[in-house]
Scaffold this motif. Structure first.
Motif, PDB file in Angstrom:
ATOM      1  N   VAL A  51      37.931  63.886  18.314  1.00 22.14           N
ATOM      2  CA  VAL A  51      38.678  64.717  18.019  1.00 22.14           C
ATOM      3  C   VAL A  51      39.876  64.107  18.488  1.00 22.14           C
ATOM      4  CG1 VAL A  51      38.809  66.718  18.635  1.00 22.14           C
ATOM      5  CG2 VAL A  51      36.220  66.487  18.645  1.00 22.14           C
ATOM      6  N   LYS A  52      40.219  63.915  19.058  1.00 19.97           N
ATOM      7  CA  LYS A  52      41.804  63.350  19.661  1.00 19.97           C
ATOM      8  C   LYS A  52      41.843  62.785  18.504  1.00 19.97           C
ATOM      9  CE  LYS A  52      44.800  61.700  22.389  1.00 19.97           C
ATOM     10  NZ  LYS A  52      45.144  61.538  24.066  1.00 19.97           N
ATOM     11  N   PRO A  53      41.021  60.904  17.492  1.00 19.11           N
ATOM     12  CA  PRO A  53      42.080  60.896  16.657  1.00 19.11           C
ATOM     13  C   PRO A  53      42.048  61.772  15.565  1.00 19.11           C
ATOM     14  CG  PRO A  53      39.946  59.344  17.674  1.00 19.11           C
ATOM     15  CD  PRO A  53      40.018  61.009  18.637  1.00 19.11           C
ATOM     16  N   ILE A  54      41.462  62.423  14.856  1.00 20.88           N
ATOM     17  CA  ILE A  54      41.395  62.988  13.615  1.00 20.88           C
ATOM     18  C   ILE A  54      42.654  63.948  14.500  1.00 20.88           C
ATOM     19  CG2 ILE A  54      40.992  65.112  12.460  1.00 20.88           C
ATOM     20  CD1 ILE A  54      38.043  63.720  13.179  1.00 20.88           C
ATOM     21  N   ILE A  55      42.747  64.796  15.335  1.00 20.89           N
ATOM     22  CA  ILE A  55      44.209  65.496  15.527  1.00 20.89           C
ATOM     23  C   ILE A  55      45.310  65.235  15.532  1.00 20.89           C
ATOM     24  CG2 ILE A  55      45.528  67.251  17.062  1.00 20.89           C
ATOM     25  CD1 ILE A  55      42.358  68.128  15.511  1.00 20.89           C
ATOM     26  N   SER A  56      45.873  63.373  15.873  1.00 16.30           N
ATOM     27  CA  SER A  56      46.732  63.465  16.719  1.00 16.30           C
ATOM     28  C   SER A  56      47.176  62.441  15.017  1.00 16.30           C
ATOM     29  CB  SER A  56      46.627  61.625  17.223  1.00 16.30           C
ATOM     30  OG  SER A  56      45.794  61.083  17.229  1.00 16.30           O
ATOM     31  N   ASP A  57      46.233  62.228  13.744  1.00 17.79           N
ATOM     32  CA  ASP A  57      46.519  61.746  13.300  1.00 17.79           C
ATOM     33  C   ASP A  57      47.152  62.479  11.810  1.00 17.79           C
ATOM     34  OD1 ASP A  57      47.192  59.158  10.882  1.00 17.79           O
ATOM     35  OD2 ASP A  57      44.971  59.845  10.350  1.00 17.79           O
ATOM     36  N   ARG A  58      46.423  64.276  11.924  1.00 23.08           N
ATOM     37  CA  ARG A  58      46.543  65.041  10.868  1.00 23.08           C
ATOM     38  C   ARG A  58      46.695  66.381  11.260  1.00 23.08           C
ATOM     39  NH1 ARG A  58      41.992  63.201   8.159  1.00 23.08           N
ATOM     40  NH2 ARG A  58      42.386  61.013   8.446  1.00 23.08           N
ATOM     41  N   CYS A  59      47.460  66.619  12.629  1.00 28.42           N
ATOM     42  CA  CYS A  59      48.260  67.654  13.091  1.00 28.42           C
ATOM     43  C   CYS A  59      50.065  66.942  14.077  1.00 28.42           C
ATOM     44  CB  CYS A  59      46.963  68.371  13.620  1.00 28.42           C
ATOM     45  SG  CYS A  59      45.558  68.604  12.768  1.00 28.42           S
ATOM     46  N   PHE A  60      49.497  66.021  13.897  1.00 32.77           N
ATOM     47  CA  PHE A  60      50.923  65.837  15.120  1.00 32.77           C
ATOM     48  C   PHE A  60      52.672  66.136  14.442  1.00 32.77           C
ATOM     49  CE2 PHE A  60      49.241  63.606  19.642  1.00 32.77           C
ATOM     50  CZ  PHE A  60      48.577  64.677  19.358  1.00 32.77           C
TER      51      PHE A  60
END
Length: 273
Positions: A51-60
């Motif tokens: 989950v964290k790799p997705i959030i950091s790449d697309r949401c940060f």
């Protein structure tokens, strides 16, 4: 009489319908492609891995640590922000509750004015990524700190549930994963290919003729282990490992001119090796 193709189509549609109900039952509709991806996910979704790799790449970019670019008063780079209310007054993520997690409804939405990531951001979530976030919330939305701050725990050794040949405990973990994916191990390679593979992997260089002959003539049970030990003790292995470290440290950077000044970093390079 119903033909086989028709029966297969009905079975397929019923399967998709059932998968969709898995999330509809929690108050959220799941698109067909996400439902299919959901079925192929690992049994347990890990925040740091999935989950964290997705959030950091697309949401940060819009919901990260930078206050100047943060939108909707939603911060997703720490635990407090992840499970807090945004500007809408709704929680982005609620443990075990998809219906109350506004982020889930936005992720699954196809409305360009409501969906997240916004089309204006030029970021898109794949069906697999959406499904992973959905399943993570379903399973309790367990937050984890950065992996470097989590003490390692020794895993229990899987049982040998097959007649596949094993040499050590690592093989048991591999066999467990293969069985989970209905796969079988490959046929063991010959000694010549093994020494080429391990030498290239550890040193970046092919084995010499004498090294290959010595290994081929070594009939002992731990012949391969001796090759690995020899390689790990070699300067070539140290140089191979150092290469990646120096790349990260930008060792090869220059001033960008043909007449660069003298660069005295080689003592540090030798120290790293």
């Amino acid at each position: 009489m119903m033909n086989l193709l028709t029966a297969h189509k009905i079975k397929y549609c019923s399967w998709i319908f059932i998968l969709s109900l898995m999330v509809v039952g929690c108050g959220v509709d799941m698109p067909e492609d996400v439902a299919l991806a959901y079925e192929k996910l690992p049994e347990t979704i890990d925040f740091n891995i999935h989950v964290k790799p997705i959030i950091s790449d697309r949401c940060f970019a819009c919901h990260g640590p930078d206050e100047q670019t943060r939108k909707a008063n939603l911060r997703l780079d720490n635990k407090e922000g992840f499970f807090s209310k945004g500007e809408s007054g709704e929680y982005a993520f609620v443990s075990g509750n998809l219906k109350k997690s506004e982020a889930i409804s936005r992720i699954l939405s196809e409305d360009p004015e409501y969906m997240m990531p916004s089309p204006k951001s030029n970021h898109v979530l794949s069906a697999e990524e959406k499904a992973a976030i959905v399943k993570w919330v379903e399973q309790g939305a367990e937050w984890k700190d950065h992996w470097a701050f989590i003490p390692p725990e020794k895993k229990s050794i899987p049982e040998n549930i097959s007649d596949w040949k094993t040499r050590n405990e690592i093989d048991l973990f591999i066999h467990e994963k293969l069985s989970h994916n209905d796969l079988e191990p490959s046929v063991e390679e010959g000694k010549l290919r093994l020494i080429r593979r391990v030498t290239m992997e550890l040193t970046g260089l092919p084995p010499t003729i004498s090294e290959m002959e010595a290994y081929m003539n070594d009939k002992s049970e731990n012949a391969y282990e001796r090759v690995v030990d020899r390689l790990l003790e070699s300067d070539a292995y140290a140089e191979r490992m150092t290469l990646e470290w120096l790349d990260v440290a930008r060792y090869a950077d220059s001033h960008g001119f043909h007449a660069d000044g003298e660069r005295m970093m080689w003592p540090w390079r030798d120290w790293v090796i």
